[in-house]
Design a protein around this motif. Structure first.
Motif, PDB file in Angstrom:
ATOM      1  N   ALA A  78       0.805  -1.222   0.000  1.00  0.00           N
ATOM      2  CA  ALA A  78       0.000   0.000   0.000  1.00  0.00           C
ATOM      3  C   ALA A  78       0.840   1.275   0.000  1.00  0.00           C
ATOM      4  O   ALA A  78       1.854   1.369   0.685  1.00  0.00           O
ATOM      5  N   ASP A  79       0.351   2.263  -0.753  1.00  0.00           N
ATOM      6  CA  ASP A  79       0.889   3.619  -0.679  1.00  0.00           C
ATOM      7  C   ASP A  79       0.222   4.369   0.477  1.00  0.00           C
ATOM      8  O   ASP A  79       0.830   5.218   1.112  1.00  0.00           O
ATOM      9  N   SER A  80      -1.066   4.077   0.695  1.00  0.00           N
ATOM     10  CA  SER A  80      -1.841   4.672   1.783  1.00  0.00           C
ATOM     11  C   SER A  80      -2.664   3.582   2.448  1.00  0.00           C
ATOM     12  O   SER A  80      -3.256   2.742   1.762  1.00  0.00           O
ATOM     13  N   VAL A  81      -2.699   3.615   3.777  1.00  0.00           N
ATOM     14  CA  VAL A  81      -3.494   2.665   4.561  1.00  0.00           C
ATOM     15  C   VAL A  81      -4.539   3.478   5.314  1.00  0.00           C
ATOM     16  O   VAL A  81      -4.204   4.340   6.127  1.00  0.00           O
ATOM     17  N   LEU A  82      -5.800   3.208   5.007  1.00  0.00           N
ATOM     18  CA  LEU A  82      -6.908   3.997   5.527  1.00  0.00           C
ATOM     19  C   LEU A  82      -7.675   3.216   6.581  1.00  0.00           C
ATOM     20  O   LEU A  82      -8.371   2.243   6.271  1.00  0.00           O
ATOM     21  N   ALA A  83      -7.530   3.631   7.833  1.00  0.00           N
ATOM     22  CA  ALA A  83      -8.196   2.975   8.952  1.00  0.00           C
ATOM     23  C   ALA A  83      -9.606   3.540   9.114  1.00  0.00           C
ATOM     24  O   ALA A  83      -9.814   4.751   9.011  1.00  0.00           O
ATOM     25  N   MET A  84     -10.564   2.675   9.388  1.00  0.00           N
ATOM     26  CA  MET A  84     -11.942   3.111   9.525  1.00  0.00           C
ATOM     27  C   MET A  84     -12.224   3.832  10.846  1.00  0.00           C
ATOM     28  O   MET A  84     -13.168   4.607  10.924  1.00  0.00           O
ATOM     29  N   ASP A  85     -11.419   3.579  11.875  1.00  0.00           N
ATOM     30  CA  ASP A  85     -11.611   4.302  13.135  1.00  0.00           C
ATOM     31  C   ASP A  85     -10.301   4.388  13.905  1.00  0.00           C
ATOM     32  O   ASP A  85      -9.300   3.768  13.526  1.00  0.00           O
ATOM     33  N   ALA A  86     -10.321   5.186  14.970  1.00  0.00           N
ATOM     34  CA  ALA A  86      -9.103   5.464  15.731  1.00  0.00           C
ATOM     35  C   ALA A  86      -8.516   4.215  16.377  1.00  0.00           C
ATOM     36  O   ALA A  86      -7.295   4.084  16.470  1.00  0.00           O
ATOM     37  N   SER A  87      -9.357   3.298  16.834  1.00  0.00           N
ATOM     38  CA  SER A  87      -8.813   2.087  17.463  1.00  0.00           C
ATOM     39  C   SER A  87      -8.099   1.212  16.439  1.00  0.00           C
ATOM     40  O   SER A  87      -7.063   0.618  16.735  1.00  0.00           O
ATOM     41  N   VAL A  88      -8.625   1.147  15.229  1.00  0.00           N
ATOM     42  CA  VAL A  88      -7.954   0.407  14.156  1.00  0.00           C
ATOM     43  C   VAL A  88      -6.622   1.083  13.825  1.00  0.00           C
ATOM     44  O   VAL A  88      -5.593   0.416  13.672  1.00  0.00           O
TER      45      VAL A  88
END
Length: 144
Positions: A78-88
């Motif tokens: 990945a170039d960018s990793v997008l977490a769905m929430d702060a805990s993730v």
């Protein structure tokens, strides 16, 4: 230039699979998008039926999705990793190491995508609409 995006939620069962579809549609051929989860509870299982239905209402077909757990290879890809929430995001920072820190961020920039698990169909529908709108943060346009 091709861009590789990885969307991540807890189980790769609701939010990140739909984000993968929405980002891929908006990004077109210049973007490769994958999704994954932190835990293996739903490994190789289809997406949650309520999310499949929410996706269908917005014109997406989520039926081919099968959940998978995150690997180091996915982070490297990945170039960018997008977490769905702060805990993730916190967990990703712990497992990703300093070499991946600069590519980790929240999907909505400064707020969580609420997890609809255990809630009614309306929560899944609202989640899908929020995720689809959030694609603008990553692929042109502005989030409103």
């Amino acid at each position: 230039m091709m861009s590789n995006l990885l969307t991540v939620c807890l189980g790769n069962y609701c939010r990140s699979p739909f984000a993968q579809l929405a980002l891929a549609r908006r990004g077109g051929p210049r973007m490769s998008v994958r999704s994954t989860g932190l835990i293996s509870k739903w490994q190789d299982q289809p997406a949650h039926s309520a999310m499949i239905n929410a996706a269908r209402r917005l014109g997406y077909d989520l039926t081919a999705h099968r959940a998978q757990q995150i690997t180091v290879d996915m982070l490297d890809w990945a170039d960018s990793v997008l977490a769905m929430d702060a805990s993730v995001l916190t967990t990703l920072r712990a497992v990703g190491g300093p070499e991946n820190e600069n590519k980790l961020r929240l999907y909505l920039g400064d707020r969580d995508v609420p997890d609809p698990m255990g809630q009614d169909d309306a929560a899944f529908n609202e989640c899908a609409v929020l995720i689809e709108a959030g694609t603008a943060l990553h692929i042109g346009g502005r989030f409103t």
